[in-house]
Design a protein around this motif. Structure first.
Motif, PDB file in Angstrom:
ATOM      1  N   ALA A 472       0.781  -1.111   0.145  1.00  0.00           N
ATOM      2  CA  ALA A 472      -0.021  -0.002  -0.047  1.00  0.00           C
ATOM      3  C   ALA A 472       0.996   1.244   0.166  1.00  0.00           C
ATOM      4  CB  ALA A 472      -1.045   0.126   1.239  1.00  0.00           C
ATOM      5  N   GLN A 473       2.020   1.201   0.899  1.00  0.00           N
ATOM      6  CA  GLN A 473       2.905   2.387   1.073  1.00  0.00           C
ATOM      7  C   GLN A 473       3.579   2.732  -0.532  1.00  0.00           C
ATOM      8  OE1 GLN A 473       3.197   4.683   3.897  1.00  0.00           O
ATOM      9  NE2 GLN A 473       3.836   5.846   1.997  1.00  0.00           N
ATOM     10  N   ASN A 474       3.912   1.636  -1.154  1.00  0.00           N
ATOM     11  CA  ASN A 474       4.501   1.711  -2.314  1.00  0.00           C
ATOM     12  C   ASN A 474       3.490   2.413  -3.506  1.00  0.00           C
ATOM     13  OD1 ASN A 474       6.350   1.734  -4.549  1.00  0.00           O
ATOM     14  ND2 ASN A 474       6.344  -0.494  -4.695  1.00  0.00           N
ATOM     15  N   LEU A 475       2.452   1.831  -3.262  1.00  0.00           N
ATOM     16  CA  LEU A 475       1.226   2.286  -4.324  1.00  0.00           C
ATOM     17  C   LEU A 475       1.046   3.906  -4.028  1.00  0.00           C
ATOM     18  CD1 LEU A 475      -0.613   1.637  -6.752  1.00  0.00           C
ATOM     19  CD2 LEU A 475      -2.133   0.898  -5.062  1.00  0.00           C
ATOM     20  N   CYS A 476       1.008   4.101  -2.750  1.00  0.00           N
ATOM     21  CA  CYS A 476       0.626   5.551  -2.338  1.00  0.00           C
ATOM     22  C   CYS A 476       1.760   6.480  -2.895  1.00  0.00           C
ATOM     23  CB  CYS A 476       0.635   5.708  -0.947  1.00  0.00           C
ATOM     24  SG  CYS A 476      -1.133   5.182  -0.431  1.00  0.00           S
ATOM     25  N   ASN A 477       3.003   5.866  -2.931  1.00  0.00           N
ATOM     26  CA  ASN A 477       4.142   6.899  -3.394  1.00  0.00           C
ATOM     27  C   ASN A 477       3.971   6.977  -4.781  1.00  0.00           C
ATOM     28  OD1 ASN A 477       5.187   7.182  -0.710  1.00  0.00           O
ATOM     29  ND2 ASN A 477       6.637   5.221  -0.920  1.00  0.00           N
ATOM     30  N   CYS A 478       3.805   5.903  -5.516  1.00  0.00           N
ATOM     31  CA  CYS A 478       3.655   5.887  -7.078  1.00  0.00           C
ATOM     32  C   CYS A 478       2.618   7.011  -7.674  1.00  0.00           C
ATOM     33  CB  CYS A 478       3.454   4.761  -7.552  1.00  0.00           C
ATOM     34  SG  CYS A 478       4.681   3.444  -7.447  1.00  0.00           S
ATOM     35  N   LEU A 479       1.388   7.027  -6.564  1.00  0.00           N
ATOM     36  CA  LEU A 479       0.305   7.845  -7.218  1.00  0.00           C
ATOM     37  C   LEU A 479       0.004   9.096  -6.214  1.00  0.00           C
ATOM     38  CD1 LEU A 479      -2.416   4.838  -7.632  1.00  0.00           C
ATOM     39  CD2 LEU A 479      -0.630   5.892  -9.388  1.00  0.00           C
ATOM     40  N   GLN A 488      -6.953   9.551  -3.873  1.00  0.00           N
ATOM     41  CA  GLN A 488      -6.159  10.027  -2.620  1.00  0.00           C
ATOM     42  C   GLN A 488      -6.756   9.167  -1.208  1.00  0.00           C
ATOM     43  OE1 GLN A 488      -3.138  10.579  -2.918  1.00  0.00           O
ATOM     44  NE2 GLN A 488      -3.358  10.885  -4.893  1.00  0.00           N
ATOM     45  N   ASP A 489      -8.203   9.347  -1.278  1.00  0.00           N
ATOM     46  CA  ASP A 489      -8.976   8.874  -0.070  1.00  0.00           C
ATOM     47  C   ASP A 489      -8.587   7.221  -0.057  1.00  0.00           C
ATOM     48  OD1 ASP A 489      -9.754  11.394   0.846  1.00  0.00           O
ATOM     49  OD2 ASP A 489     -11.896  11.044   0.051  1.00  0.00           O
ATOM     50  N   VAL A 490      -8.974   6.628  -0.933  1.00  0.00           N
ATOM     51  CA  VAL A 490      -8.963   5.256  -1.099  1.00  0.00           C
ATOM     52  C   VAL A 490      -7.465   4.718  -0.776  1.00  0.00           C
ATOM     53  CG1 VAL A 490      -8.719   3.112  -2.590  1.00  0.00           C
ATOM     54  CG2 VAL A 490     -10.494   4.675  -2.964  1.00  0.00           C
ATOM     55  N   LEU A 491      -6.447   5.384  -1.127  1.00  0.00           N
ATOM     56  CA  LEU A 491      -5.032   5.095  -0.713  1.00  0.00           C
ATOM     57  C   LEU A 491      -4.555   5.426   0.648  1.00  0.00           C
ATOM     58  CD1 LEU A 491      -3.124   6.699  -3.796  1.00  0.00           C
ATOM     59  CD2 LEU A 491      -3.635   4.430  -3.477  1.00  0.00           C
ATOM     60  N   ARG A 492      -5.245   6.368   1.192  1.00  0.00           N
ATOM     61  CA  ARG A 492      -5.123   6.477   2.586  1.00  0.00           C
ATOM     62  C   ARG A 492      -5.975   5.546   3.381  1.00  0.00           C
ATOM     63  NH1 ARG A 492      -5.764  12.296   1.249  1.00  0.00           N
ATOM     64  NH2 ARG A 492      -7.760  12.280   1.411  1.00  0.00           N
ATOM     65  N   GLY A 493      -7.017   4.957   3.001  1.00  0.00           N
ATOM     66  CA  GLY A 493      -7.642   3.829   3.634  1.00  0.00           C
ATOM     67  C   GLY A 493      -6.878   2.383   3.562  1.00  0.00           C
ATOM     68  N   PHE A 494      -6.193   2.504   2.499  1.00  0.00           N
ATOM     69  CA  PHE A 494      -5.252   1.152   2.153  1.00  0.00           C
ATOM     70  C   PHE A 494      -4.221   1.230   3.616  1.00  0.00           C
ATOM     71  CE2 PHE A 494      -5.563   0.662  -2.495  1.00  0.00           C
ATOM     72  CZ  PHE A 494      -6.835   0.434  -2.347  1.00  0.00           C
ATOM     73  N   LEU A 495      -3.569   2.396   3.652  1.00  0.00           N
ATOM     74  CA  LEU A 495      -2.557   2.670   4.723  1.00  0.00           C
ATOM     75  C   LEU A 495      -3.206   2.508   6.271  1.00  0.00           C
ATOM     76  CD1 LEU A 495      -0.496   5.731   3.449  1.00  0.00           C
ATOM     77  CD2 LEU A 495       0.126   3.233   3.460  1.00  0.00           C
ATOM     78  N   GLN A 496      -4.186   2.873   6.383  1.00  0.00           N
ATOM     79  CA  GLN A 496      -4.845   2.580   7.486  1.00  0.00           C
ATOM     80  C   GLN A 496      -5.245   0.797   8.040  1.00  0.00           C
ATOM     81  OE1 GLN A 496      -8.506   5.136   7.680  1.00  0.00           O
ATOM     82  NE2 GLN A 496      -7.196   6.955   7.759  1.00  0.00           N
ATOM     83  N   GLU A 497      -5.552   0.298   6.818  1.00  0.00           N
ATOM     84  CA  GLU A 497      -5.759  -0.977   6.907  1.00  0.00           C
ATOM     85  C   GLU A 497      -4.524  -1.927   7.381  1.00  0.00           C
ATOM     86  OE1 GLU A 497      -7.922  -2.068   3.523  1.00  0.00           O
ATOM     87  OE2 GLU A 497      -9.702  -0.794   3.891  1.00  0.00           O
ATOM     88  N   THR A 498      -3.423  -1.372   6.935  1.00  0.00           N
ATOM     89  CA  THR A 498      -2.160  -2.202   7.048  1.00  0.00           C
ATOM     90  C   THR A 498      -1.836  -2.246   8.499  1.00  0.00           C
ATOM     91  OG1 THR A 498      -0.735  -0.313   6.474  1.00  0.00           O
ATOM     92  CG2 THR A 498      -1.407  -1.818   4.665  1.00  0.00           C
TER      93      THR A 498
END
Length: 498
Positions: A472-479, A488-498
């Motif tokens: 999730a962190q790598n994908l957030c960095n890419c996007l 961006q809301d979806v990506l933040r949600g990914f980080l919260q779930e990890t």
């Protein structure tokens, strides 16, 4: 553009207001249509049955502008914009500069132009002629609130818009219309319906083309094209599908046969949204391959057979109707099936589509999963309803890194959730942000017609290449540079779930 037959250009200065008249009788006086371009043409008032109170009610529709910006794909997801394809209506505005507006709240657009020129909005088809730097705000309105003001022989010719900007900078507007003129426009007259604080009037156009009606700006408030024709009017049509969301194994759909008119299509979306049932839109090519005519009868056919109510309809342009008619399609078992809209007189197929289980199941699953992500208990309950292969995938995505720390990679469900939020810039994201090759993207698009599935496979290709680094962190960095609130809301949600 071809000159309107007998329609005179207004000689009023477009920086000022046109002269007002009292409301005439329901039969509009069309004697002014024979004036030459050099004569003064004054706007006609529509039927005054509603009087002063109706004007206030109409003006109340225009809400205050809010500058909260929303992601562009939020508008695209409503699928209000449907491009027509017609052999008689090839695009004639090749010299206009195409510009994409920002989407604000309540379906409003903001277009910023830096200098003099003619600009065409990619979302609505509106063409603005400006004489300098200007910000233009506009939105699509419903015709239904003005139904008592549009009287025969006049009829709706295209979407209704509310436009706001400095009128000194805006010379003309070209409105997209929803009619097919072909070679039949000799006895057709366009005017522009214009709602002002003092009443509604019909104003003269400059000219019209196969796709647009040009109007010299007098003042800015709700405006849209209307038409009067001595011959049969041919409409570009669209078929729009919605599926009822419930826990029943059966399938229930609403099928709307609509004029390819953004106001009409927005009304349909609003009607479905406020229904007592929940619906999801089915993404199928909407444009009719044959023109629709008022009074013609059409039959909807299902293969295999389904319960269809009503089986046939008489087409009328429902732009002025508050309640939009639809056809209900019901199947007891969830199976693949085809839908065909057939013109009864000629037996010609007007529109067809094949509906597969993937058109509604994956989207439905994803909606349920995303709603459950805020609660650990709800998330565990929802996982039990996923197909076995997806449950297995979620378990297998727990991978041990080399330093002994557990690293959670992204699941198919998370990637599909993100795929749904990506807009039409997803190809650029794939190449610029995720470093995929054009050949890889082309291979995905060749094998898959569904756009959302293509986006999902694009993300899977990135995951496959990144392997253990597909976190999730790598994908957030890419996007991180993707300009989309929803993404961006979806990506933040990914980080919260990890």
């Amino acid at each position: 553009m071809s000159q309107d037959s007998g329609v005179a250009e207004s000689s009023d200065d477009h920086h000022g207001s046109l002269e007002e008249k009292d409301y005439p009788s329901p039969n509009l006086d069309t004697s002014g249509d024979s004036k030459s371009d050099n004569e003064e043409a004054k706007p006609e008032k529509t039927n005054g049955k509603l009087g002063e109170s109706s004007t206030e009610e109409a003006s109340a529709q225009v809400e205050e502008w809010e500058d909260k910006e929303l992601p562009t794909q939020h508008y695209n997801s409503e699928s209000n914009k449907i491009q027509s394809h017609c052999e008689h209506c090839n695009a004639e505005n090749k010299h206009n500069e195409l510009v994409t507006p920002r989407l604000l709240s309540r379906g409003q657009f903001l277009l910023k132009v830096d200098g003099e020129g003619t600009y065409q909005c990619t979302e609505t088809g509106l063409i603005f002629e400006v004489n300098g730097k200007v910000d233009i705000k506009y939105c699509v309105l419903s015709w239904s609130k003005y139904s008592d003001l549009i009287v025969k022989p006049w009829a709706v010719g295209g979407p209704l818009f509310d436009v706001k900007c400095d009128p000194l900078c805006l010379t003309s507007i070209q409105f997209p219309h929803s009619l097919c003129l072909g070679h039949r426009d000799a006895n057709m007259t366009f005017k522009v319906f214009h709602v002002k604080s003092t009443g509604a009037s019909l104003e003269y156009t400059v000219d019209h083309s196969a796709t647009h009606v040009k109007w010299r700006v007098s003042s800015l408030s709700p405006v849209g094209p209307v038409v009067q024709s001595e011959e049969t009017v041919f409409h570009h049509g669209a078929v729009i599908l919605y599926k009822a969301i419930d826990h029943n194994p059966s399938l229930s759909f609403r099928v709307y046969v609509a004029t390819n008119n953004e106001s009409f299509i927005k009304d349909i979306s609003k009607s479905v949204k406020h229904s007592s049932k929940k619906f999801m839109k089915i993404d199928k090519p909407p444009v009719c391959q044959k023109l629709l005519q008022n009074g013609k009868k059409y039959r909807l056919i299902s293969e295999p057979e389904a319960e269809i109510t009503p089986e046939e309809i008489e087409f009328v342009d429902g732009s002025l109707l508050k309640l939009k008619s639809y056809i209900e399609v019901y199947l007891e078992q969830p199976v693949e099936f085809k839908l065909l809209l057939v013109e009864m007189d000629s037996e010609e197929i007007v529109w067809k589509a094949k509906l597969r289980e993937c058109d509604w199941v994956q989207h439905h699953q994803n909606q349920n999963i995303s709603k459950s992500s805020t609660s650990g208990n709800r998330r565990r309950k929802m996982s039990s309803s996923l197909p076995d292969e997806m449950v297995y995938d979620k378990r297998m995505k727990q991978i041990d890194s080399s330093d002994g720390v557990k690293t959670k990679t992204l699941t198919d469900t998370q990637l599909f959730n993100l795929a749904e939020k990506l807009g039409k810039e997803w190809l650029k994201i794939a190449i610029a942000n995720l470093k995929l090759n054009i050949s890889e993207i082309d291979a995905i698009r060749e094998k898959e017609d569904n756009v959302t599935i293509s986006k999902f496979k694009m993300l899977k290709k990135w995951q496959e290449k990144e392997q253990n680094n597909a976190t999730a962190q790598n994908l957030c960095n890419c996007l991180k540079n993707v300009d989309s609130v929803e993404v961006q809301d979806v990506l933040r949600g990914f980080l919260q779930e990890t």
